[in-house]
Design a protein around this motif. Structure first.
Motif, PDB file in Angstrom:
ATOM      1  N   GLN A  79      40.094  57.244  51.700  1.00 21.72           N
ATOM      2  CA  GLN A  79      38.750  56.722  51.975  1.00 21.72           C
ATOM      3  C   GLN A  79      37.974  56.375  50.708  1.00 21.72           C
ATOM      4  N   HIS A  80      38.692  56.121  49.627  1.00 21.47           N
ATOM      5  CA  HIS A  80      38.040  55.695  48.390  1.00 21.47           C
ATOM      6  C   HIS A  80      38.237  54.199  48.221  1.00 21.47           C
ATOM      7  N   ILE A  81      37.154  53.476  47.899  1.00 23.12           N
ATOM      8  CA  ILE A  81      37.169  52.021  47.833  1.00 23.12           C
ATOM      9  C   ILE A  81      36.732  51.584  46.448  1.00 23.12           C
ATOM     10  N   ASP A  82      37.684  51.056  45.705  1.00 24.69           N
ATOM     11  CA  ASP A  82      37.431  50.530  44.359  1.00 24.69           C
ATOM     12  C   ASP A  82      37.656  49.020  44.437  1.00 24.69           C
ATOM     13  N   PRO A  83      36.611  48.200  44.317  1.00 25.26           N
ATOM     14  CA  PRO A  83      36.788  46.759  44.523  1.00 25.26           C
ATOM     15  C   PRO A  83      37.772  46.121  43.557  1.00 25.26           C
ATOM     16  N   TRP A  84      37.763  46.559  42.294  1.00 26.37           N
ATOM     17  CA  TRP A  84      38.680  45.945  41.330  1.00 26.37           C
ATOM     18  C   TRP A  84      40.115  46.354  41.581  1.00 26.37           C
ATOM     19  N   GLN A  85      40.326  47.591  42.057  1.00 27.82           N
ATOM     20  CA  GLN A  85      41.678  47.991  42.440  1.00 27.82           C
ATOM     21  C   GLN A  85      42.150  47.178  43.642  1.00 27.82           C
ATOM     22  N   GLN A  86      41.247  46.897  44.575  1.00 28.61           N
ATOM     23  CA  GLN A  86      41.612  46.089  45.728  1.00 28.61           C
ATOM     24  C   GLN A  86      41.984  44.665  45.308  1.00 28.61           C
ATOM     25  N   VAL A  87      41.278  44.115  44.336  1.00 24.99           N
ATOM     26  CA  VAL A  87      41.639  42.784  43.826  1.00 24.99           C
ATOM     27  C   VAL A  87      43.028  42.814  43.195  1.00 24.99           C
ATOM     28  N   ARG A  88      43.313  43.832  42.386  1.00 25.15           N
ATOM     29  CA  ARG A  88      44.637  43.924  41.760  1.00 25.15           C
ATOM     30  C   ARG A  88      45.729  44.058  42.821  1.00 25.15           C
ATOM     31  N   ASP A  89      45.470  44.870  43.835  1.00 18.87           N
ATOM     32  CA  ASP A  89      46.454  45.040  44.904  1.00 18.87           C
ATOM     33  C   ASP A  89      46.672  43.733  45.662  1.00 18.87           C
ATOM     34  N   TRP A  90      45.616  42.967  45.861  1.00 18.65           N
ATOM     35  CA  TRP A  90      45.739  41.698  46.576  1.00 18.65           C
ATOM     36  C   TRP A  90      46.649  40.746  45.807  1.00 18.65           C
ATOM     37  N   ARG A  91      46.545  40.762  44.491  1.00 18.40           N
ATOM     38  CA  ARG A  91      47.441  39.929  43.685  1.00 18.40           C
ATOM     39  C   ARG A  91      48.895  40.386  43.860  1.00 18.40           C
ATOM     40  N   ASP A  92      49.099  41.687  44.005  1.00 16.21           N
ATOM     41  CA  ASP A  92      50.445  42.186  44.297  1.00 16.21           C
ATOM     42  C   ASP A  92      50.884  41.756  45.703  1.00 16.21           C
ATOM     43  N   ALA A  93      49.943  41.686  46.637  1.00 15.17           N
ATOM     44  CA  ALA A  93      50.277  41.211  47.984  1.00 15.17           C
ATOM     45  C   ALA A  93      50.702  39.743  47.949  1.00 15.17           C
ATOM     46  N   ILE A  94      50.068  38.952  47.087  1.00 10.28           N
ATOM     47  CA  ILE A  94      50.477  37.556  46.926  1.00 10.28           C
ATOM     48  C   ILE A  94      51.891  37.490  46.359  1.00 10.28           C
ATOM     49  N   THR A  95      52.176  38.329  45.372  1.00  6.77           N
ATOM     50  CA  THR A  95      53.524  38.371  44.803  1.00  6.77           C
ATOM     51  C   THR A  95      54.542  38.739  45.876  1.00  6.77           C
ATOM     52  N   TYR A  96      54.189  39.712  46.722  1.00  7.66           N
ATOM     53  CA  TYR A  96      55.088  40.077  47.825  1.00  7.66           C
ATOM     54  C   TYR A  96      55.270  38.905  48.781  1.00  7.66           C
ATOM     55  N   ALA A  97      54.192  38.228  49.116  1.00  5.55           N
ATOM     56  CA  ALA A  97      54.292  37.092  50.039  1.00  5.55           C
ATOM     57  C   ALA A  97      55.231  36.023  49.494  1.00  5.55           C
ATOM     58  N   GLU A  98      55.225  35.841  48.168  1.00 10.12           N
ATOM     59  CA  GLU A  98      56.106  34.843  47.560  1.00 10.12           C
ATOM     60  C   GLU A  98      57.580  35.139  47.817  1.00 10.12           C
ATOM     61  N   THR A  99      57.925  36.417  48.012  1.00  9.96           N
ATOM     62  CA  THR A  99      59.328  36.797  48.199  1.00  9.96           C
ATOM     63  C   THR A  99      59.821  36.585  49.618  1.00  9.96           C
ATOM     64  N   LEU A 100      58.924  36.365  50.567  1.00  7.20           N
ATOM     65  CA  LEU A 100      59.327  36.244  51.964  1.00  7.20           C
ATOM     66  C   LEU A 100      59.969  34.887  52.208  1.00  7.20           C
ATOM     67  N   PRO A 101      61.084  34.836  52.928  1.00  6.04           N
ATOM     68  CA  PRO A 101      61.766  33.555  53.130  1.00  6.04           C
ATOM     69  C   PRO A 101      60.963  32.559  53.943  1.00  6.04           C
ATOM     70  N   GLN A 102      59.928  33.015  54.671  1.00  2.83           N
ATOM     71  CA  GLN A 102      59.091  32.105  55.455  1.00  2.83           C
ATOM     72  C   GLN A 102      57.925  31.537  54.647  1.00  2.83           C
ATOM     73  N   THR A 103      57.780  31.936  53.384  1.00  2.00           N
ATOM     74  CA  THR A 103      56.635  31.519  52.579  1.00  2.00           C
ATOM     75  C   THR A 103      56.959  30.298  51.733  1.00  2.00           C
ATOM     76  N   ASP A 104      56.102  29.288  51.834  1.00  2.00           N
ATOM     77  CA  ASP A 104      56.107  28.203  50.862  1.00  2.00           C
ATOM     78  C   ASP A 104      55.200  28.644  49.715  1.00  2.00           C
ATOM     79  N   ALA A 105      55.812  29.070  48.627  1.00  2.00           N
ATOM     80  CA  ALA A 105      55.052  29.686  47.524  1.00  2.00           C
ATOM     81  C   ALA A 105      54.120  28.710  46.824  1.00  2.00           C
ATOM     82  N   GLN A 106      54.281  27.421  47.072  1.00  2.00           N
ATOM     83  CA  GLN A 106      53.378  26.434  46.488  1.00  2.00           C
ATOM     84  C   GLN A 106      52.147  26.197  47.351  1.00  2.00           C
TER      85      GLN A 106
END
Length: 298
Positions: A79-106
């Protein structure tokens, strides 16, 4: 056939985040993909599935996840919310999305609502893998918004509480927790009547994993977060802001001032409603505006 799959992925520091992957088909084919997250303390079951389904119906894939420390995702303290940590995690989520075979990474877009709408603007400014941004009912200035939500005579009281909580943590004591929402007149992180009514009713109906508490430090970090300072840097990435013109939580006039500073290409979808109405009675309009923006730019 549209299918939703449970997913999990690790952030750069090894924390496991969990969510859903939607795609028009899990067979052959790559799709423009929307990476999505919810607002302050909210979990994905609080109607993010409706938005993801609208995007998939329009031909997009979607990655939806819970922020660390919340819902199905790992992370401590809970239940701890750090906005900058959430931004960093979101960038990791984008990196994960790039690995999915259904994703057009462009063709990756981001969609965020409320606190995550703030993060979406920051992501658009920082990460050029993001090709399109939708910021729905976004917080734009923690400093200004905090002073709209907290009575003037209580601001010093809150700041003293922040300082004392910092001393507690330095002594190794547990962080202080406060309610996310509460009946009118009782202290909470989101002290508006519609916050209490919507969060409690929708959580009861849809999201039993949502907990009505956050660390007091989460409120302090909210008061210091200035995502609107990044809005000029989003360009040339296209930015859509969906603003609830009667918003008393992520106050509308601050959002409109921020939109005025954004550079082209940009679009404003102003809806005469309150903060939470974009999830319910104005869902067709808020989701439709996002779908149209993604179709135009992805």
């Amino acid at each position: 056939m549209r299918v939703r799959k449970d997913i999990e992925f690790k952030t750069e520091d090894g924390t496991t985040l969990r969510g859903w992957h939607y795609a028009p088909s899990f067979g052959d084919g790559r799709f423009p993909t929307i990476v999505m997250a919810h607002g302050f303390s909210a979990v994905k079951e609080l109607l993010l599935d409706r938005f993801a389904e609208a995007f998939v119906a329009a031909g997009f894939a979607a990655v939806v996840y819970d922020h660390r420390n919340l819902g199905a995702s790992d992370g401590l303290p809970r239940q701890h919310i750090d906005p900058w940590q959430q931004v960093r995690d979101w960038r990791d989520a984008i990196t994960y999305a790039e690995t999915l075979p259904q994703t057009d990474a462009q063709r990756i877009g981001v969609w965020g609502s409320s606190y995550a709408g703030a993060h979406a603007m920051v992501l658009g400014a920082q990460d050029r893998r993001v090709r399109c941004v939708v910021a729905q009912v976004p917080l734009t200035s923690g400093h200004a918004n905090f002073r709209r939500l907290v009575r003037a005579d209580q601001i010093v009281v809150m700041q003293r509480a922040f300082d004392e909580d910092r001393r507690r943590r330095s002594r190794g004591e547990p962080a202080q927790l406060i309610p996310v929402v509460a009946p009118e007149g009782q202290p909470s992180a989101l002290p508006t009547p519609d916050s209490y009514s919507w969060m409690t009713s929708r959580a009861k109906e849809h999201a039993p994993s949502w907990r009505n508490e956050v660390t007091l430090q989460s409120a302090e970090l909210f008061s210091e977060y200035e995502p609107g300072a990044y809005v000029e840097f989003v360009s040339p990435t296209p930015l859509l802001m969906v603003v609830a013109l009667d918003d008393e939580l992520a106050v509308a006039d601050e959002a409109l001032k921020t939109y005025a500073k954004a550079l082209e290409p940009k679009r404003l979808e102003g809806i005469r409603c309150g903060h939470f109405d974009v999830y319910d009675q104005y869902f067709s309009r808020s989701s439709g505006a996002a779908v149209s923006w993604f179709i135009e730019h992805l």
